[in-house]
Write a protein that holds these residues in place. Structure first.
Motif, short mmCIF file in Angstrom:
data_model
loop_
_atom_site.label_atom_id
_atom_site.label_comp_id
_atom_site.label_asym_id
_atom_site.label_seq_id
_atom_site.Cartn_x
_atom_site.Cartn_y
_atom_site.Cartn_z
N SER A 172 0.85 -1.19 0.00
CA SER A 172 0.00 0.00 0.00
C SER A 172 0.88 1.23 0.00
CB SER A 172 -0.89 0.00 1.26
OG SER A 172 -1.57 1.22 1.41
N HIS A 207 -9.97 1.10 0.53
CA HIS A 207 -10.90 0.19 1.20
C HIS A 207 -11.08 0.60 2.67
CE1 HIS A 207 -13.10 -3.62 1.39
NE2 HIS A 207 -12.69 -3.64 2.63
N GLY A 217 -7.75 -8.38 1.15
CA GLY A 217 -7.91 -8.78 -0.25
C GLY A 217 -8.13 -7.63 -1.21
N ALA A 218 -8.28 -6.43 -0.68
CA ALA A 218 -8.58 -5.28 -1.54
C ALA A 218 -7.38 -4.88 -2.39
CB ALA A 218 -9.02 -4.10 -0.68
N GLU A 219 -7.66 -4.45 -3.59
CA GLU A 219 -6.60 -3.98 -4.48
C GLU A 219 -5.95 -2.73 -3.91
OE1 GLU A 219 -6.19 -2.37 -9.02
OE2 GLU A 219 -7.56 -4.04 -8.66
N SER A 220 -6.78 -1.80 -3.41
CA SER A 220 -6.27 -0.59 -2.76
C SER A 220 -6.65 -0.63 -1.28
CB SER A 220 -6.84 0.67 -3.41
OG SER A 220 -6.49 1.80 -2.64
N LYS A 221 -5.68 -0.93 -0.44
CA LYS A 221 -5.94 -1.05 0.99
C LYS A 221 -6.40 0.29 1.58
CE LYS A 221 -3.98 -5.22 0.95
NZ LYS A 221 -4.03 -5.65 -0.42
#
Length: 73
Positions: A8, A55, A48-52
């Motif tokens: 991130s 999210h 699991g988020a692409e952009s922590k």
């Protein structure tokens, strides 16, 4: 709590205590926040988020009580 490093631009690592529902986030600035009453699914989705950071802003900040544990350095 065991911190898991995350990829991130804003977050350094995330820890979670499922028995107490505590999500702990260490930011790259050095600030540490604890969020309370966080369901396991929210923690799992964050990891699991692409952009922590996005999210966290959308699904955690402002949704759960929190406390600043350590200010940024």
């Amino acid at each position: 709590m065991l911190h898991i490093p995350v990829a991130s631009s804003n977050l350094k690592s995330v820890a979670y205590d499922p028995s107490r529902g505590i999500l702990e986030v260490l930011f790259k600035s050095g600030a540490v926040y604890q969020y309370y009453n966080v369901p396991t699914s929210v923690h799992d989705d964050l990891l699991g988020a692409e952009s922590k950071g996005q999210h966290l802003a959308k699904f955690v900040k402002g949704k759960f009580p929190y406390r600043l544990m350590s200010p940024s350095s």
